[in-house]
Enzyme design. Structure first.
Site, PDB file in Angstrom:
ATOM      1  CB  SER A 127     -11.851  11.769 -49.056  1.00  0.00           C
ATOM      2  OG  SER A 127     -12.985  10.970 -49.377  1.00  0.00           O
TER       3      SER A 127
ATOM      4  CD  GLU B 135     -12.019  15.764 -38.326  1.00  0.00           C
ATOM      5  OE1 GLU B 135     -13.108  15.791 -38.721  1.00  0.00           O
ATOM      6  OE2 GLU B 135     -11.075  15.196 -39.283  1.00  0.00           O
TER       7      GLU B 135
ATOM      8  CG  ASN C  93      -2.080  -1.346   1.132  1.00  0.00           C
ATOM      9  OD1 ASN C  93      -1.996  -1.804  -0.106  1.00  0.00           O
ATOM     10  ND2 ASN C  93      -2.521  -1.508   2.186  1.00  0.00           N
TER      11      ASN C  93
ATOM     12  CE  LYS D 206      -1.696   1.067 -10.125  1.00  0.00           C
ATOM     13  NZ  LYS D 206      -2.462   1.309  -8.884  1.00  0.00           N
TER      14      LYS D 206
ATOM     15  CE  LYS E  22     -13.256  16.598 -47.285  1.00  0.00           C
ATOM     16  NZ  LYS E  22     -14.091  15.441 -46.737  1.00  0.00           N
TER      17      LYS E  22
ATOM     18  CB  THR F 216     -17.024  38.346 -28.703  1.00  0.00           C
ATOM     19  OG1 THR F 216     -17.571  38.808 -29.486  1.00  0.00           O
ATOM     20  CG2 THR F 216     -15.595  38.666 -28.339  1.00  0.00           C
ATOM     21  CG  HIS F 217     -21.164  36.399 -28.869  1.00  0.00           C
ATOM     22  ND1 HIS F 217     -21.867  35.911 -27.788  1.00  0.00           N
ATOM     23  CD2 HIS F 217     -20.579  37.514 -28.525  1.00  0.00           C
ATOM     24  CE1 HIS F 217     -21.831  36.978 -26.670  1.00  0.00           C
ATOM     25  NE2 HIS F 217     -21.059  37.761 -27.050  1.00  0.00           N
TER      26      HIS F 217
HETATM   27  N1  ARG Z   1      -1.782  -3.538  -7.706  1.00  0.00           N
HETATM   28  C1  ARG Z   1      -2.132  -2.659  -6.330  1.00  0.00           C
HETATM   29  C2  ARG Z   1      -2.515  -1.245  -7.121  1.00  0.00           C
HETATM   30  O1  ARG Z   1      -2.202  -0.889  -8.083  1.00  0.00           O
HETATM   31  C3  ARG Z   1      -1.006  -2.502  -5.518  1.00  0.00           C
HETATM   32  C4  ARG Z   1      -1.169  -2.236  -4.200  1.00  0.00           C
HETATM   33  C5  ARG Z   1      -1.930  -3.666  -3.699  1.00  0.00           C
HETATM   34  N2  ARG Z   1      -2.176  -3.717  -2.183  1.00  0.00           N
HETATM   35  C6  ARG Z   1      -3.096  -4.578  -1.995  1.00  0.00           C
HETATM   36  N3  ARG Z   1      -3.023  -4.675  -0.666  1.00  0.00           N
HETATM   37  N4  ARG Z   1      -3.636  -5.508  -2.427  1.00  0.00           N
HETATM   38  O2  ARG Z   1      -3.200  -0.363  -6.417  1.00  0.00           O
END
Ligand code: ARG
Length: 446
Positions: free
Chosen positions: A271, A284, A104, A319, A277, A149-150
């Site tokens: 295109s 975009e 953690n 992540k 085109k 503007t607008h």
């Molecule tokens: N893979 C976990 C994460 O990305 C890592 C921490 C995991 N801790 C746990 N007690 N399972 O958050």
């Protein structure tokens, strides 16, 4: 390798593994190893492991850092993969690395290390983008365009003024990243699983080894918070939204109706059906990706909203949001910077009505109250519109009738109007020169 088999009678099912393992964290390998090296050094410094055990751990970790690690089907996360590989490399002493540490606080650190580096990369990317905008703007300090503007023509300005607006917006994005970097540089190692440890750990040593000068104030929040991940996603998203506005303008400006710019052949698409085109796909897609950035910002906030303290596995989902926010902004800034730098700008001269405020200000200079001047010029605009002519073509007697002091010489040319812009930051050629110098100096800073 599972790090927690002891209390279970049965191993994890394939279903559990498939559902819970998220390999996106592979990208944190380098940070995970750097954090572990600092941790091992701290453990040796406080005497929780011997110097030679510390050396063994560091040697193994350095090998992993150098060679990488293969993510096996049996590894639960990047932390497990590194620890498994460490056992393979240095044997049983690998079991001492996790002393006084939990995944953690480990993941909280890995994420901070990633974010610190990501912010630096992003700032450098923004500097490159700003330089491309500035160099393009420099060629157009006297290219007149209407400000809008607008989406209605407003005042005369230069194309440089319009383009530099995006450079200043990007610079503020970089300022946000710089400020963010200070908050990131706080080490959570030592917070453990949630409430620290009975072992004599010294978080300040680990922090110092990582080049940071502060440590967590509260272990619970150190492992349970993801506000910094959310802040990074927000900063990237705001920057994406700024790029999206530029993208939208590029799309408009490169249309036949606006015809302000011609995209370079190598950064436009064609295109399959219509031979004529030339499409602005980069712009975009940047606009489309900004929409995803906005929803990812909501996602990373939502991810935290209903979590009790401290760590919850939901947080693993941060992540992908962080990585994609990062990659999206890096690639979009690069692509749009190149698109602006490679395009040819040839905006048509704006019509004379964009001079109406200038004309009212001429009257203000003669003591006419602004409200009255506005009314007088409004009448002239109506007159011109009615006769299907521009302000330049109004007859002297019409001008005189509107206000006795007015002559045809009072109607400024577009160039005069631009030169006369007195307020700093409002785009006269002299003012643009000041903006260019300031932005270039900033974009060249290390
Ligand atoms: N893979 C976990 C994460 O990305 C890592 C921490 C995991 N801790 C746990 N007690 N399972 O958050």
């Amino acid at each position: 390798m599972s790090l927690w088999g002891g209390r279970f009678q049965q191993g994890p099912s394939d279903l559990l593994w498939a559902y819970t393992v998220e390999r996106a964290d592979e990208r944190l390998l380098k940070h995970d190893v750097a954090g572990s090296i600092a941790h091992a050094r701290m453990l040796a410094a406080v005497g929780l492991i011997s110097e030679s055990e510390g050396d063994d751990l560091i040697r193994g970790l350095e090998t992993i850092s150098h060679d990488g690690v293969e993510y096996l089907q049996t590894d639960e996360d990047i932390h497990s993969a590194v620890e498994r590989r460490l056992f393979e490399l240095i044997g049983e002493v690998a079991g001492k690395l996790h002393t006084g540490r939990s995944r953690n606080d480990q993941i909280a650190l890995d994420l901070r290390l990633f974010l610190a580096e990501a912010a630096d990369d992003q700032m450098a990317g923004i500097q490159r983008f700003v330089m491309q905008i500035v160099q393009t703007a420099e060629r157009h300090t006297r290219t007149p365009v209407a400000s809008y503007t607008h989406l209605q023509q407003a005042q005369v300005t230069s194309l440089a003024h319009h383009l530099l607006a995006y450079a200043w917006m990007a610079r503020r994005d970089a300022d946000r990243l710089e400020d963010f970097s200070r908050r990131v540089a706080v080490s959570p190692l030592g917070a453990g699983a949630s409430a620290g440890s009975s072992l004599p750990l010294e978080p300040a040593i680990t922090a110092e080894l990582l080049g940071w000068d502060s440590t967590f104030d509260n272990s619970m929040e150190a492992v349970g918070s993801r506000d910094l991940a959310a802040e990074y996603v927000f900063i990237c998203s705001q920057a994406m939204v700024n790029l999206s506005r530029l993208a939208e303008e590029i799309i408009l400006w490169s249309s036949q109706e606006f015809n302000w710019m011609t995209l370079p052949d190598d950064l436009a698409t064609g295109s399959s059906a219509m031979p004529h085109k030339k499409n602005p796909d980069i712009a975009e897609l940047a606009r489309g990706r900004a929409a995803i950035a906005v929803s990812d910002t909501a996602a990373i906030l939502g991810l935290q909203a209903s979590l009790p303290l401290t760590y919850n596995r939901d947080l693993q989902e941060d992540k992908r949001l962080v990585f994609s926010a990062h990659d999206r902004l890096m690639s979009s800034g690069q692509a749009l910077g190149a698109l602006v730098a490679g395009s040819e700008f040839h905006p048509p001269r704006p019509g004379s009505l964009v001079l109406s405020l200038d004309l009212a200000e001429v009257l203000v200079g003669r003591g006419v109250p602004f409200r009255e001047a506005h009314e007088i010029v409004g009448g002239l605009v109506a007159e011109a519109e009615h006769s299907g002519i521009g302000l330049f073509d109004l007859k002297p007697e019409i001008l005189h009738a509107a206000h006795p002091s007015l002559t045809v010489d009072d109607i400024p040319t577009i160039e005069d109007s631009l030169e006369r812009r007195a307020v700093p930051g409002s785009g006269s050629p002299a003012d643009i020169a000041v903006q260019v110098i300031a932005l270039k100096a900033w974009a060249r800073e290390d």
